[in-house]
Design a protein around this motif. Sequence first.
Motif, PDB file in Angstrom:
ATOM      1  N   VAL A  94     -44.324 -11.731  67.624  1.00 50.89           N
ATOM      2  CA  VAL A  94     -43.391 -11.858  66.428  1.00 50.89           C
ATOM      3  C   VAL A  94     -44.440 -12.135  65.313  1.00 50.89           C
ATOM      4  CG1 VAL A  94     -41.997 -13.564  65.837  1.00 50.89           C
ATOM      5  CG2 VAL A  94     -41.372 -12.615  67.869  1.00 50.89           C
ATOM      6  N   ASN A  95     -45.189 -13.038  65.328  1.00 51.15           N
ATOM      7  CA  ASN A  95     -46.229 -13.526  64.374  1.00 51.15           C
ATOM      8  C   ASN A  95     -46.946 -12.076  63.777  1.00 51.15           C
ATOM      9  OD1 ASN A  95     -45.616 -16.008  64.465  1.00 51.15           O
ATOM     10  ND2 ASN A  95     -47.213 -16.541  65.955  1.00 51.15           N
ATOM     11  N   ILE A  96     -47.166 -11.037  64.425  1.00 56.06           N
ATOM     12  CA  ILE A  96     -47.874 -10.155  64.055  1.00 56.06           C
ATOM     13  C   ILE A  96     -47.034  -9.322  63.397  1.00 56.06           C
ATOM     14  CG2 ILE A  96     -48.851  -7.791  64.796  1.00 56.06           C
ATOM     15  CD1 ILE A  96     -50.124  -9.050  67.001  1.00 56.06           C
ATOM     16  N   ALA A 141     -40.074  -8.737  56.896  1.00 56.36           N
ATOM     17  CA  ALA A 141     -40.131  -7.695  55.950  1.00 56.36           C
ATOM     18  C   ALA A 141     -38.981  -6.889  55.929  1.00 56.36           C
ATOM     19  CB  ALA A 141     -41.473  -6.698  56.223  1.00 56.36           C
ATOM     20  N   TYR A 142     -38.471  -6.559  56.964  1.00 57.09           N
ATOM     21  CA  TYR A 142     -37.026  -5.848  57.164  1.00 57.09           C
ATOM     22  C   TYR A 142     -35.954  -6.536  56.097  1.00 57.09           C
ATOM     23  CZ  TYR A 142     -33.211  -2.907  58.750  1.00 57.09           C
ATOM     24  OH  TYR A 142     -32.132  -2.039  58.609  1.00 57.09           O
ATOM     25  N   ASN A 159     -45.032 -21.280  78.653  1.00 52.41           N
ATOM     26  CA  ASN A 159     -45.617 -20.209  79.643  1.00 52.41           C
ATOM     27  C   ASN A 159     -46.184 -19.180  78.989  1.00 52.41           C
ATOM     28  OD1 ASN A 159     -43.833 -18.372  79.065  1.00 52.41           O
ATOM     29  ND2 ASN A 159     -42.401 -19.224  80.590  1.00 52.41           N
ATOM     30  N   SER A 160     -47.066 -18.304  79.667  1.00 50.01           N
ATOM     31  CA  SER A 160     -47.803 -17.209  79.022  1.00 50.01           C
ATOM     32  C   SER A 160     -46.648 -16.066  78.167  1.00 50.01           C
ATOM     33  CB  SER A 160     -48.781 -16.435  80.078  1.00 50.01           C
ATOM     34  OG  SER A 160     -48.030 -15.933  81.056  1.00 50.01           O
ATOM     35  N   ASN A 161     -45.785 -15.937  78.796  1.00 47.57           N
ATOM     36  CA  ASN A 161     -44.700 -14.706  78.187  1.00 47.57           C
ATOM     37  C   ASN A 161     -44.226 -15.311  76.881  1.00 47.57           C
ATOM     38  OD1 ASN A 161     -45.152 -13.161  80.531  1.00 47.57           O
ATOM     39  ND2 ASN A 161     -43.286 -13.855  81.477  1.00 47.57           N
ATOM     40  N   MET A 162     -44.048 -16.640  76.865  1.00 52.27           N
ATOM     41  CA  MET A 162     -43.516 -17.134  75.482  1.00 52.27           C
ATOM     42  C   MET A 162     -44.913 -17.094  74.687  1.00 52.27           C
ATOM     43  SD  MET A 162     -41.304 -20.345  76.666  1.00 52.27           S
ATOM     44  CE  MET A 162     -40.813 -20.938  75.267  1.00 52.27           C
ATOM     45  N   ILE A 163     -46.001 -17.351  74.967  1.00 50.98           N
ATOM     46  CA  ILE A 163     -46.953 -17.341  74.225  1.00 50.98           C
ATOM     47  C   ILE A 163     -47.317 -15.785  73.588  1.00 50.98           C
ATOM     48  CG2 ILE A 163     -49.757 -17.544  73.855  1.00 50.98           C
ATOM     49  CD1 ILE A 163     -49.514 -19.813  75.837  1.00 50.98           C
ATOM     50  N   ILE A 164     -47.071 -14.988  74.287  1.00 46.23           N
ATOM     51  CA  ILE A 164     -47.140 -13.461  73.973  1.00 46.23           C
ATOM     52  C   ILE A 164     -46.294 -13.046  73.019  1.00 46.23           C
ATOM     53  CG2 ILE A 164     -47.454 -11.291  74.952  1.00 46.23           C
ATOM     54  CD1 ILE A 164     -48.767 -12.151  77.470  1.00 46.23           C
ATOM     55  N   GLU A 165     -44.880 -13.493  73.358  1.00 40.09           N
ATOM     56  CA  GLU A 165     -43.872 -13.201  72.489  1.00 40.09           C
ATOM     57  C   GLU A 165     -44.073 -13.695  71.167  1.00 40.09           C
ATOM     58  OE1 GLU A 165     -40.189 -14.268  74.448  1.00 40.09           O
ATOM     59  OE2 GLU A 165     -40.464 -13.037  76.170  1.00 40.09           O
ATOM     60  N   ASP A 166     -44.343 -14.945  71.100  1.00 42.21           N
ATOM     61  CA  ASP A 166     -44.762 -15.636  69.687  1.00 42.21           C
ATOM     62  C   ASP A 166     -45.711 -15.062  68.990  1.00 42.21           C
ATOM     63  OD1 ASP A 166     -42.706 -17.546  69.986  1.00 42.21           O
ATOM     64  OD2 ASP A 166     -44.096 -19.298  70.690  1.00 42.21           O
ATOM     65  N   PHE A 167     -46.936 -14.475  69.843  1.00 40.59           N
ATOM     66  CA  PHE A 167     -47.889 -13.848  69.214  1.00 40.59           C
ATOM     67  C   PHE A 167     -47.368 -12.346  68.462  1.00 40.59           C
ATOM     68  CE2 PHE A 167     -51.581 -10.907  69.554  1.00 40.59           C
ATOM     69  CZ  PHE A 167     -52.255 -11.542  68.777  1.00 40.59           C
TER      70      PHE A 167
END
Length: 329
Positions: A12-14, A37-38, A2-10
């Motif tokens: 996280v990738n950023i 990085a952390y 779904n769109s929410n998962m896509i946004i979350e993955d996006f």
Amino acid sequence: MNSNMIIEDFIVNIFDSLYDGIFVTDNKGVCIYVNQAYERISGLQPTYLIGKHVGKLVKDGVVSHAVSLDVLKDKKRKSINQKLNTGKELLVTGNPVFDNNGNVYMVVTNVRDTTDLNKLEQQINHYKKMEERYSLEMKINLLEKNKDHIYTKSSAMKNIYELIYRISSVDSNVLITGETGVGKEFIANMVHQTSRRKNQPFIKINCGAIPKDLLESELFGYEQGSFTGARKAGKLGLFEMADKGTILLDELGELPVELQVKLLRAVQQQEFIPIGGTKAKKVDTRIIAATNQNLMEKIKEGNFRQDLYYRLNVVSINIPPLRVIWSTS
């Protein structure tokens, strides 16, 4: 997906592509995410951090302080210096994320490693201290070069040398007193050569050797056409020539009272007006004054200004008579 998962993955990738560390907590202060990085910066594993309350991390000594709790309490951005049990030193900035009702539902903390920067700062401070030590040694060597001079063999001069070293890092005005022939100019030169102004001009003037009607123009200069016989281009005064450096006013007790007022302004405000001028000139000049006269007596007689005396007598150096110097050499 779904769109929410896509946004979350996006998102996280950023976050994982950032060089700075990211540490995220919910509105309770529980860690819900850290980026790659952390992990690199802190040396702490995400599996250890995620799900833990930041208060417990502080209690267990993992981190010195939790900025997330400050942000949750004050509802605004906070920055602190944080230490980890891994030895790392961090600059962390917590940023509140608000919901539609104005409540903080997440804190996103930006993390930068300042360990190397702090070490570099410590090294710089170390080198500065070494430079100060070597500078002092060089000043001592300045005397060693004159080891055959009567002054360097006299125990009566020891306190004077120590005083010169102590004031070498400040720009305080100096008043040198002593009988004729004891070497006031020699000491004045040493004060200048051991100071931070040693590579700048050292201008000397004997106030008793110049006619009183010419002394003002020598000290402060004059503008074009100020008086009959004046140079067409005007003349720089010794105060201006000594800018960024030091001026020695020898035989200060011979300075006319009427000129002392103008000298006082130069001392107090670091500025003067040349003869025939209308605008003040700013200078950065350290003053060393020398005299064989009792200025306190001249003050009582009304021949020397008390306020000028105290402005010049910030550091007092009294040179013993030659008979005392000889007897202690």
